[in-house]
Design an enzyme around this catalytic site. Structure first.
Site, mmCIF file in Angstrom:
data_model
loop_
_atom_site.group_PDB
_atom_site.id
_atom_site.type_symbol
_atom_site.label_atom_id
_atom_site.label_comp_id
_atom_site.label_asym_id
_atom_site.label_seq_id
_atom_site.Cartn_x
_atom_site.Cartn_y
_atom_site.Cartn_z
ATOM 1 N N TRP A 143 0.829 -1.208 0.000
ATOM 2 C CA TRP A 143 0.000 0.000 0.000
ATOM 3 C C TRP A 143 0.864 1.258 0.000
ATOM 4 O O TRP A 143 0.625 2.190 -0.770
ATOM 5 C CB TRP A 143 -0.927 0.000 1.211
ATOM 6 C CG TRP A 143 -1.744 1.254 1.320
ATOM 7 C CD1 TRP A 143 -2.940 1.501 0.713
ATOM 8 C CD2 TRP A 143 -1.419 2.431 2.064
ATOM 9 N NE1 TRP A 143 -3.375 2.767 1.022
ATOM 10 C CE2 TRP A 143 -2.471 3.357 1.860
ATOM 11 C CE3 TRP A 143 -0.353 2.797 2.887
ATOM 12 C CZ2 TRP A 143 -2.479 4.623 2.440
ATOM 13 C CZ3 TRP A 143 -0.358 4.068 3.471
ATOM 14 C CH2 TRP A 143 -1.415 4.958 3.254
ATOM 15 N N ASP A 162 -5.638 -2.242 -1.370
ATOM 16 C CA ASP A 162 -5.519 -2.319 0.087
ATOM 17 C C ASP A 162 -5.932 -1.010 0.755
ATOM 18 O O ASP A 162 -5.849 -0.896 1.985
ATOM 19 C CB ASP A 162 -4.079 -2.661 0.490
ATOM 20 C CG ASP A 162 -3.686 -4.066 0.067
ATOM 21 O OD1 ASP A 162 -4.544 -4.959 0.136
ATOM 22 O OD2 ASP A 162 -2.530 -4.262 -0.343
ATOM 23 N N ASP A 163 -6.353 -0.028 -0.020
ATOM 24 C CA ASP A 163 -6.700 1.267 0.549
ATOM 25 C C ASP A 163 -8.155 1.276 1.018
ATOM 26 O O ASP A 163 -9.070 1.110 0.208
ATOM 27 C CB ASP A 163 -6.488 2.372 -0.489
ATOM 28 C CG ASP A 163 -6.720 3.744 0.114
ATOM 29 O OD1 ASP A 163 -5.819 4.216 0.821
ATOM 30 O OD2 ASP A 163 -7.801 4.319 -0.102
ATOM 31 N N PRO A 164 -8.392 1.477 2.313
ATOM 32 C CA PRO A 164 -9.774 1.431 2.816
ATOM 33 C C PRO A 164 -10.643 2.551 2.258
ATOM 34 O O PRO A 164 -11.849 2.373 2.090
ATOM 35 C CB PRO A 164 -9.601 1.557 4.336
ATOM 36 C CG PRO A 164 -8.242 2.150 4.540
ATOM 37 C CD PRO A 164 -7.414 1.672 3.405
ATOM 38 N N TRP A 204 -11.525 9.266 -3.852
ATOM 39 C CA TRP A 204 -11.074 9.815 -2.573
ATOM 40 C C TRP A 204 -11.700 11.173 -2.311
ATOM 41 O O TRP A 204 -12.151 11.467 -1.212
ATOM 42 C CB TRP A 204 -9.551 9.956 -2.567
ATOM 43 C CG TRP A 204 -8.803 8.698 -2.307
ATOM 44 C CD1 TRP A 204 -9.224 7.614 -1.584
ATOM 45 C CD2 TRP A 204 -7.481 8.398 -2.731
ATOM 46 N NE1 TRP A 204 -8.232 6.655 -1.548
ATOM 47 C CE2 TRP A 204 -7.162 7.105 -2.240
ATOM 48 C CE3 TRP A 204 -6.524 9.084 -3.492
ATOM 49 C CZ2 TRP A 204 -5.916 6.506 -2.490
ATOM 50 C CZ3 TRP A 204 -5.303 8.495 -3.731
ATOM 51 C CH2 TRP A 204 -5.006 7.219 -3.220
#
Length: 212
Positions: A143, A162-164, A204
């Site tokens: 990540w 893997d980025d929440p 994001w």
């Protein structure tokens, strides 16, 4: 996640990517126009970008900024491998870093100082080759390496599964808030290629309009 304040900082591929995403994805067609004056800009030198990533791991944005300010007070306004090695693990711990993070930053500085990594070559290397070199450093996960590819090297087609935040945004916008698997996220992203970085960045922004 940083934003640009001047047009000159916009990645050369940004407009092409936006045109593709608006055409191919009904969600991004609505989200992208909500953020017309911001885009991806790099965070700094490779060493500083990676050091900052380690210092800010697993803590809030506010806490990470406070930790970084203490770090630069110890290692200098422009931290370098030499300055970090000079401060040492004990000095970094006195500045507020945990023992583990202090050791990680020291390992990062050692890799740069001893030329175990090759930042001068990274712009010409494939994404996975850069990731392989970075994850050999203690404290740098896949990540973290992917964040480096996005924010420092500005690679256009990185998908950080893997980025929440990315998974949360995909869940919210594409699955009505239901939990989303990595497989489902990857399936959604197929329409974004070869601009998955840009799609990720706008997702994001949908969660946090301020680019930090």
């Amino acid at each position: 996640m940083p934003s640009a304040e001047v047009a000159v900082s916009k990645p050369h591929y940004w407009e092409d990517a936006v045109a593709h995403l608006v055409r191919r994805d009904r969600i991004l067609k609505k989200l992208i126009p909500q953020h017309p004056e911001v885009w991806l800009t790099p965070l700094g030198t490779p060493f500083v970008t990676l050091a900052r990533s380690i210092v800010g791991q697993q803590i809030s944005v506010k806490a990470a900024e406070a930790a970084w300010q203490r770090f630069v007070q110890a290692a200098g306004a422009r931290p370098s491998p030499t300055s970090v090695l000079r401060v040492g693990v004990d000095g970094l711990r006195e500045a507020g870093l945990s023992k583990r993070k202090a050791e990680y930053v020291q390992d990062l500085a050692t890799h740069f100082s001893e030329r175990k990594v090759h930042p001068d070559r990274w712009p010409l290397m494939e994404d996975e080759a850069v990731i392989d070199e970075l994850v050999a450093i203690r404290g740098i996960s896949r990540w973290t390496a992917e964040m480096f590819l996005i924010f420092n090297l500005q690679r256009p087609d990185v998908l950080p599964l893997d980025d929440p935040g990315l998974l949360k945004a995909i869940s919210l916008h594409y699955f009505s808030g239901e939990p989303v698997s990595r497989f489902e996220a990857r399936e959604v992203s197929l329409a974004w290629q070869p601009w998955r970085t840009v799609a990720t960045w706008y997702l994001w922004r949908s969660l946090d309009p301020l680019a930090v």
